[in-house]
Scaffold this active site. Structure first.
Site, mmCIF file in Angstrom:
data_model
loop_
_atom_site.group_PDB
_atom_site.id
_atom_site.type_symbol
_atom_site.label_atom_id
_atom_site.label_comp_id
_atom_site.label_asym_id
_atom_site.label_seq_id
_atom_site.Cartn_x
_atom_site.Cartn_y
_atom_site.Cartn_z
ATOM 1 N N LYS A 12 0.869 -1.182 0.000
ATOM 2 C CA LYS A 12 0.000 0.000 0.000
ATOM 3 C C LYS A 12 0.903 1.228 0.000
ATOM 4 C CE LYS A 12 -1.655 2.798 3.018
ATOM 5 N NZ LYS A 12 -1.681 4.081 2.252
ATOM 6 N N GLU B 77 9.680 1.898 10.788
ATOM 7 C CA GLU B 77 10.628 3.020 10.725
ATOM 8 C C GLU B 77 9.767 4.271 10.831
ATOM 9 O OE1 GLU B 77 12.063 6.207 9.351
ATOM 10 O OE2 GLU B 77 12.385 5.179 7.433
ATOM 11 N N GLU C 112 8.295 16.541 15.957
ATOM 12 C CA GLU C 112 8.819 16.434 14.601
ATOM 13 C C GLU C 112 8.049 17.402 13.698
ATOM 14 O OE1 GLU C 112 10.165 12.893 11.588
ATOM 15 O OE2 GLU C 112 8.195 12.705 12.533
ATOM 16 N N PRO D 170 -6.507 4.163 7.392
ATOM 17 C CA PRO D 170 -7.569 3.585 8.202
ATOM 18 C C PRO D 170 -8.335 2.451 7.526
ATOM 19 C CG PRO D 170 -7.597 5.988 8.352
ATOM 20 C CD PRO D 170 -6.636 5.631 7.268
ATOM 21 N N CYS E 263 12.720 11.855 7.739
ATOM 22 C CA CYS E 263 12.556 11.452 9.140
ATOM 23 C C CYS E 263 13.867 11.509 9.908
ATOM 24 C CB CYS E 263 11.954 10.057 9.217
ATOM 25 S SG CYS E 263 12.764 8.873 8.124
#
Length: 479
Positions: free
Chosen positions: A171, A246, A379, A205, A280
């Site tokens: 996905k 991750e 973040e 979701p 990230c």
């Protein structure tokens, strides 16, 4: 306008099980739709998981040589579509053309080349006394990938899964899905057996939850926010499948007293701003000796103001951030930094001058930040860097580790001292003096930055189960 309302399941492009529910994919530079996809449902995931489960019986038994050949075919087909991938990444998530060509698309093919090199000599079997310890493919893998480095995150999961003999359901992010659709075309052209690779578009979701909870999915590899990662783990728990994640980061960047400040600060700002700060592992918290802070501010200001924000199809250093939601989040955090008393060195709220549309953010530097401020803890995922002063190296290390995250860390300065500091940072990958990426180096996090590792030979581990055959030697002797 690009359109693809089909999913790739069991070697074919198929219609959604419950009809087309269209979703516009927005070009963040123009705020206009650049394409449309269909959102999938649990029924599509079920069809894909069953196809992957059927394919696993034969694909898991393929030889090392067969899988090396297949990885090579995928890499060759990828090269044929390289420019297509780079162009669509620019269009759907705003990476400048140069970055899309030199890094975004390049990362994808590099993971397949790396997997081939590792597989040639990878030890699946080990004899310990009379016991055989063997590593076998774990089964059907659910792969859920993000929009910020989209093809990189697809390839660094798909390549090791193929290498060890797993099958999969992917996905990709619905925010940037078209590079993944091209990737599915690559897999088909390369002759990947039916059912080995399946793709279902959709949101977290619905499709993400269906993958995470599906009883035929044996492991889930997820890259994204810590919040979403927690939901993946919850959905996976009832089936006790392996979950590899991750997640987010708030990486400390410790500038040592003996560092070459122009190089350390200037290079770090460039690294922070690359990809519009949407990495990230970005070096978002810079720790600087208090006595050198004023000098560091001036260097950081100049470096940030040299970053050209603009049309990602042109010569801009950075393009827009990916979406309106992301833009609004970043703007809110910039305002929070001002409200909480941090010094705005450069940048700030709003779009850069002269830009009336597009999700463009000013390269922003905050100084006089304390580690309890929101901008030092959350973040931001945008082109915003915070600078914190330290009075002793122990204090810098302590505050650097004072975060719920632990994905990456950075150290700038004399090599021997930098190595000592690197050992004390609690994070999964530490970069010393702006070293180039190493595709053999494991990548992943401590604490709420996730678990498991990707890249290189460590990237194979999460796709393998370990079996001990006790009495292996005796069985051979009996024959």
């Amino acid at each position: 306008m690009r359109e693809n309302f089909k999913f790739y399941i069991d070697g074919e492009w198929v219609d959604p099980a419950e009809g087309v529910r269209p979703l516009d994919v927005i070009n963040p530079a123009t705020e206009e739709a650049m394409g449309r996809i269909a959102l999938g449902a649990a029924a599509d995931v079920d069809r894909a998981a069953k196809a992957a489960h059927r394919a696993f019986a034969s694909f898991s038994r393929t030889s090392r040589a067969e899988r090396i050949e297949l990885l090579g075919a995928i890499a060759a087909e990828y090269q044929k579509r390289y420019q297509d991938i780079a162009a669509v990444i620019t269009e759907e998530m705003g990476a400048p053309s140069w970055l899309a060509m030199q890094a975004q698309a390049a990362m994808g093919v590099a993971h397949f080349q790396t997997a081939m090199a590792i597989l040639k000599d990878y030890e699946f079997d080990e004899e310990r006394g009379t016991t055989l310890i063997t590593k076998e493919p774990i089964g059907v893998c659910g792969l859920i990938t993000p929009w910020n480095w989209p093809i990189n995150q697809i390839a660094c999961k798909v390549a090791p899964a193929i290498a060890v003999g797993c099958t999969m359901v992917l996905k990709p992010s619905e925010v940037a899905p078209f590079n993944a659709l091209i990737f599915a075309e690559i897999m088909h052209a390369a002759g990947v057996p039916k059912g080995v690779f399946n793709l279902v578009n959709g949101d977290g979701p619905t499709v993400g939850a269906a993958i995470s909870s599906h009883p035929l999915v044996d492991m889930v590899s997820f890259t994204g926010s810590t919040r979403a990662g927690i939901e993946v783990a919850k959905n996976a728990a009832p089936t006790v499948k392996r979950v590899c994640q991750e997640l987010g980061g708030k990486s400390p960047n410790i500038v040592l007293e003996g560092a070459d400040l122009p190089k350390a600060i200037g290079g770090s700002v460039q690294q922070m701003m690359m990809n519009s700060g949407q990495s990230c592992n970005a070096p978002s918290r810079m720790f600087v000796p208090r006595a050198r802070m004023e000098e560091a501010k001036a260097i950081a200001k100049a470096a940030a103001e040299a970053v050209v924000v603009g049309d990602p199809t042109g010569n801009a250093t950075i393009g827009p951030v990916v979406s309106e939601a992301q833009f609004n989040k970043i703007q809110g955090l910039i305002k929070k930094g001002i409200d909480e008393g941090a010094t705005l060195v450069t940048g700030g709220p709003g779009r850069p001058d002269g830009m009336e549309k597009g999700y463009f953010v000013k390269p922003t530097i905050f100084a006089d930040v304390t580690n309890d401020m929101t901008i030092a803890r959350e973040e931001i995922f945008g082109p915003v860097m915070t600078m914190l002063a330290y009075d002793s190296l122990d204090q810098a290390i302590e505050q650097g580790n004072d975060t719920e995250y632990g994905l990456a860390g950075y150290v700038q300065g004399p090599e021997e001292e930098a190595r000592k500091v690197a050992r004390k940072i609690r994070a999964g990958q530490i970069n010393i003096n702006q070293a180039a990426p190493d595709f053999m180096a494991p990548f992943g996090g401590y604490k709420q930055s996730g678990n498991g590792r990707e890249w290189g030979d460590h990237g194979f581990t999460d796709f393998l189960e370990v079996k001990a055959v006790v009495g292996w030697k005796q069985a051979e002797a009996a024959e």
